[in-house]
Every structure is written in C-alpha cells, then in structure tokens.
Write an enzyme that holds these catalytic residues in place. Structure first.
Site, mmCIF file in Angstrom:
data_model
loop_
_atom_site.group_PDB
_atom_site.id
_atom_site.type_symbol
_atom_site.label_atom_id
_atom_site.label_comp_id
_atom_site.label_asym_id
_atom_site.label_seq_id
_atom_site.Cartn_x
_atom_site.Cartn_y
_atom_site.Cartn_z
ATOM 1 N N HIS A 91 0.828 -1.211 0.000
ATOM 2 C CA HIS A 91 0.000 0.000 0.000
ATOM 3 C C HIS A 91 0.861 1.259 0.000
ATOM 4 C CE1 HIS A 91 -2.685 -3.121 1.612
ATOM 5 N NE2 HIS A 91 -3.629 -2.431 1.021
ATOM 6 N N HIS A 92 2.108 1.152 -0.495
ATOM 7 C CA HIS A 92 2.931 2.373 -0.472
ATOM 8 C C HIS A 92 2.315 3.438 -1.381
ATOM 9 C CE1 HIS A 92 4.319 0.340 -4.059
ATOM 10 N NE2 HIS A 92 4.900 1.448 -4.453
ATOM 11 N N LYS A 122 -3.738 -2.331 -7.284
ATOM 12 C CA LYS A 122 -4.248 -2.634 -8.619
ATOM 13 C C LYS A 122 -3.804 -4.016 -9.056
ATOM 14 C CE LYS A 122 -6.051 -0.935 -12.473
ATOM 15 N NZ LYS A 122 -6.780 -2.224 -12.590
ATOM 16 N N LYS A 180 5.924 -4.405 -10.887
ATOM 17 C CA LYS A 180 5.608 -3.985 -12.252
ATOM 18 C C LYS A 180 5.194 -2.505 -12.291
ATOM 19 C CE LYS A 180 2.915 -7.184 -13.968
ATOM 20 N NZ LYS A 180 1.750 -7.967 -14.445
ATOM 21 N N ASP A 209 6.450 3.099 -13.559
ATOM 22 C CA ASP A 209 6.020 4.367 -13.002
ATOM 23 C C ASP A 209 4.509 4.573 -13.116
ATOM 24 O OD1 ASP A 209 6.454 6.674 -11.705
ATOM 25 O OD2 ASP A 209 7.196 7.814 -13.428
ATOM 26 N N LYS A 226 -3.904 -8.680 -6.502
ATOM 27 C CA LYS A 226 -4.330 -9.689 -7.475
ATOM 28 C C LYS A 226 -5.482 -10.481 -6.885
ATOM 29 C CE LYS A 226 -2.888 -11.263 -11.519
ATOM 30 N NZ LYS A 226 -2.148 -10.439 -12.495
ATOM 31 N N SER A 253 -4.472 0.419 -18.058
ATOM 32 C CA SER A 253 -5.475 0.474 -16.985
ATOM 33 C C SER A 253 -5.366 1.798 -16.231
ATOM 34 C CB SER A 253 -5.245 -0.655 -15.979
ATOM 35 O OG SER A 253 -5.856 -1.838 -16.418
HETATM 36 N N1 GLU Z 1 -3.885 -8.638 -15.164
HETATM 37 C C1 GLU Z 1 -2.983 -7.724 -15.777
HETATM 38 C C2 GLU Z 1 -1.576 -7.901 -15.216
HETATM 39 O O1 GLU Z 1 -1.245 -8.930 -14.680
HETATM 40 C C3 GLU Z 1 -3.487 -6.295 -15.713
HETATM 41 C C4 GLU Z 1 -3.629 -5.716 -14.355
HETATM 42 C C5 GLU Z 1 -4.345 -4.354 -14.339
HETATM 43 O O2 GLU Z 1 -4.577 -3.805 -15.383
HETATM 44 O O3 GLU Z 1 -4.634 -3.900 -13.239
HETATM 45 O O4 GLU Z 1 -0.728 -7.074 -15.355
#
Ligand code: GLU
Length: 493
Positions: free
Chosen positions: A85-86, A91, A115, A120, A127, A384
């Site tokens: 949560h930094h 996401k 990632k 950035d 997940k 996204s």
């Molecule tokens: N599921 C994709 C990933 O592993 C997209 C994640 C997203 O867009 O939040 O990168």
C-alpha cells in the site's frame, strides 16, 4: 467464509548454494518471486526492516460461497491479495482458473507491485482469483459467481476506485469487468467515481480504446525496444531489429494473439509456431496470425489450421530452434526439468513467472537474454492507469484538444507550403494531421512508457557492477522506487 492475514516466508537464503538446494525441478511461483526478490535485495543498500516490509504481502483475503447448480450447490473459492500500500489504490487483475490458490495470488500481487513501480504507474500491487474453470460454467453461472465474488470484496473493502481496482487476467475479460462495475454501482448508488472501480471495462461502460490489446501491444513495444540495441545483441549472435526474426509463442489468448498479430503486421517478424493447451502448430515460413485467429474463433482451436504442421504435444513448441520464444500462458513453463531443451536466444516473458528462478539462472549462464515479466507484460496495467484516470476525470482523452491541434497543424502546413512554394512530404503531412484521438494517445503513452522503462533498466545495468541481467536491473529499479516511496512517507528512519 474466512479471512486471513498471510505473509510469505521471511527468511532470506544465505548463499547461492543454500538457494539451489531448495530448488527441485519446479518451484512454486511464490518461491520463484521470493528468490528473485532476494537476489535483487542483496545488491541494494536498503534497511533490512524495510526490505522485509516491501517483500511481505500486506493482506490476503479468502472467501467461500455457494452457487446453485440445478438441484445442487457448488462451493466457489475466491481470493484477493493486497501486496503493498505504499501507493493507493492497489491494482491487479482477477484470474479465473481451477489451479489458482491464495499462494499464487499473493505472488502475482507482489509482481504487480514491482511492475507498477518499474513502469512508473502510481499503484500498489494486488491480485485476485476465483478457483473455477470458466469453460465448465454457463454465462449465467459465471455472472452469478462474478457478482457474488465482487460483493464479498466490496463488503471487506477490497474493491473500490480509491482502495483496490481490479482488471481482467486469465479467464476474465470485459464482460466480467462490466458485471463487477455494475455490482459496485448497486452497493454505492450515485457514487461519482463508480466507473473507476474496475478497469478493462467495455467501452460503453467507461472502458478505454486500446485496453484489450494493451498487454500484447506492450509486449511488442518491449521486444522491439530490447532488440534495437546492436551492442546488447552481439553476445547472443542476433542482429538488431525484428524483421524476419523467428518467433515461437506459447498461448493464443488475448496477450499471445495480440503480440503475435502486431509483431507480424507491424514489425515483419516471422511467427513460426503457436502453442495452445491442446497442441501446437508450426510453419517455418510463418503463420498468418489474422487468418489463424479467424480459424480459432470458428473452430475453438488452433489445430487443423490449413498449411501448418501439428505438434500434438504442445510443450514441444518450447524446444524448437527460434530467435525469440514468447511464453504468453502460465507460470512455471520453463523449469529445471526441461530448461536444457530450450534453444531460443531470447525469452520474452509475456506471462507472469513463466521461467522458474533456477531455470532463469541456468539460462543466464548459457547467455540467453530474458526480457522479464515485470517489465514486458506491464502494458496492461499501464493502459489500466490511463482508463482509471479517464474515469476519474469523466472525459475522453483528446476530446478538448483534438480539433484545436488539427487546426494548428493545418495552419502550419499551409504556412510552410506557402513560404517555400513546395509541397510537404506526404508522410510528414500525414503525421502532422494524424488525429490525436483516444486510441492514438493511449498507444503513444504506452509506447513511451515501455521505451522509457527499458532505457532506465539499461542504465541500471550499465551503472551497477553487481547487476548483470535485465530481470535484476528491473527489480533493482522497482525496489529502489518502492523504498524511496516508503522513506518519503517517513515510515522508516
Ligand atoms: N492482469 C494484468 C496484469 O497482470 C493487468 C492488471 C491491471 O490492469 O490492473 O498485469
């Protein structure tokens, strides 16, 4: 229903020997991510307490619920992990697969954190997963499962535009995201940011153009960038550029298909082999990807594609001689049990964790270039991020500026042609007049993100004596950014 706080193992292996001794032919994704993290952490001067915090998964939630099937009930298991949560919101996608587990989801959430930091994108990592084989359920059942799973996440504050924003992953797509956003809306009627609760939605429900193709596009841009530095390729005996390069792709889902299509149509690469779970097809002269896609949609399989040879055992595709192997399916595909048979010179990790940590070490020693997952498949979350920002502003990209930019370009062309008495080169004219619509902006933002990140990764490789592969350079960059973000918050002295 059960909720749990879970933490990955805290102990760090002391030496390379100790690390190897724990590795069998295959290791879990969680172990692999943990080993790769440890290898990077060794070369960083970050306080051990902070390293432990960055490595740990902050929360993990498991839920079980029943759905009705005829006269019976089926118990469905779902998970969502929040790794870091930094930065908020956190996401990451939601995966529907009968092999998904809390352990896997936690590892995938960690990869999301790294990632996002690497490219950035200002999110923490998360997940989710539902342990089902979506092919075994009807559309109505899938809708019920999705809405119920989303409701459970909402109740526990594991879903919302400012807390945790899901997206598609394996086995899910725009349809599931539409059900989720609609469920969020039912819980929060009138909430102005409802659309930003999920990304990867259908366009009419706040989706963004280019999101569906984004991971595959990112794979194309990333490979293109990695293959554009002649000096880096000399060691592996490859010439720079993609034209004519022989490519094997494992997985013809959303990511594999789009990567194959763009690499063939826009970079003139030769897609010689495509593998799916039921077999692989091979044509040394190159497979027409657009035609194969039509065949796949018609028949439900890549097999039987006219003109191509069929390989019954799809894993054989991994061992074919090629320039670039793109695993775009599942984790742990290349491991100590089969790595010696891999002949590709470049492995481009479109999937998450397709190469185990031990196989990675073996391949590095053999001089294979590995473009790591946390970089190469970051295109999805990058777009996204664009979608989420668009939803928060309630405005299409390019809507306010497009007409003005066109007018300016026309005036400029007119002036130059009037002053010089010559006509502008048609390509230059087309570039200047190209409309800056949403898709053009999304693709340009994505290309810029992938190129800049690669340059930063290369700079780490050049700067750090102890870092000598792209994966480590990517981890080092990501971990330094996360560490700085924690330090700026004043959490660690
Ligand atoms: N599921 C994709 C990933 O592993 C997209 C994640 C997203 O867009 O939040 O990168």
């Amino acid at each position: 229903m059960a909720s749990s706080q879970a933490q990955p193992p805290r102990k760090r292996a002391k030496s390379k020997k100790a690390k190897r001794s724990t590795l069998g032919p295959t290791t879990s994704l969680h172990e692999n991510v943990s080993l790769q993290f440890d290898r990077a952490a060794e070369s960083l001067r970050i306080h051990p307490g902070l390293i432990r915090q960055i490595k740990a998964c902050n929360n993990a939630y498991s839920v079980q619920f029943p759905i009705r099937r005829g006269k019976d009930y089926v118990l469905i298991e779902g998970f969502r992990a929040e790794h870091s949560h930094h930065l908020k919101p956190v996401k990451g996608g939601i995966r529907y697969s009968d092999t998904v587990s809390i352990d896997e989801v936690m590892a995938l959430a960690a990869l999301m954190t790294y990632k996002c930091a690497l490219v950035d994108v200002p999110f923490g990592g998360s997940k989710g997963g539902v342990r089902i084989n979506p092919r075994e359920f009807s559309t109505r059942e899938l809708e019920r499962i999705t809405r119920r799973y989303a409701s459970e996440l909402i109740k526990k504050d594991f879903l919302g535009p400012h807390v945790n924003v899901p997206a598609p992953d394996m086995g899910t797509g725009e349809r599931e995201m539409a059900w989720i956003v609609d469920t969020y809306d039912a819980f929060h009627p009138g909430h102005p940011d409802t659309q930003a609760a999920v990304t990867g939605k259908p366009f009419l429900h706040g989706g963004i153009l280019g999101r569906r193709e984004a991971t595959g596009r990112g794979v194309q841009f990333g490979i293109r960038e990695a293959l554009s530095h002649p000096g880096d390729l000399e060691k592996i005996g490859l010439r720079a550029g993609l034209a004519g390069k022989r490519i094997v792709i494992q997985g013809f889902g959303n990511v594999g298909y789009h990567a194959a299509k763009f690499l063939q149509q826009e970079d003139d690469a030769r897609i010689t082999t495509i593998a799916e779970f039921d077999g692989a097809i091979h044509d040394p002269d190159g497979i027409d990807v657009a035609r194969l896609h039509r065949h796949f949609q018609r028949t439900g399989s890549i097999l039987g594609f006219p003109g191509a040879k069929t390989l019954k055992d799809s894993t054989e595709a991994l061992y074919l001689d090629c320039d670039i192997l793109i695993p775009a399916a599942l984790e742990n595909q290349i491991h100590m049990g089969n790595v010696r048979r891999v002949r590709a010179r470049v492995i481009a990790e479109a999937a998450n964790g397709p190469v185990t940590a031990a196989a990675d070490e073996y391949l590095r020693q053999r001089g294979v270039m590995i473009i790591p997952d946390i970089y190469l498949n970051a295109g999805g979350v990058t777009v996204s991020y664009f979608e989420w920002s668009k939803n928060l502003t309630h405005m299409h990209y390019g809507r306010m500026s497009r007409h003005l930019e066109n007018l300016e370009a026309e005036t400029f062309i007119h002036q130059v042609e009037a002053l010089t008495g010559k006509k502008l080169d048609p390509n230059a004219r087309e570039t200047l007049l190209r409309s800056h619509d949403e898709l053009a902006l999304v693709n340009s933002g994505l290309e810029d993100t992938m190129r800049s990140a690669y340059r930063e990764i290369r700079a780490v490789l050049k700067r750090r004596r102890k870092v000598d592969d792209l994966r480590m350079a990517s981890y080092v960059l990501a971990l330094e950014r996360i560490s700085n973000s924690y330090l700026d918050l004043g959490i660690f002295p």
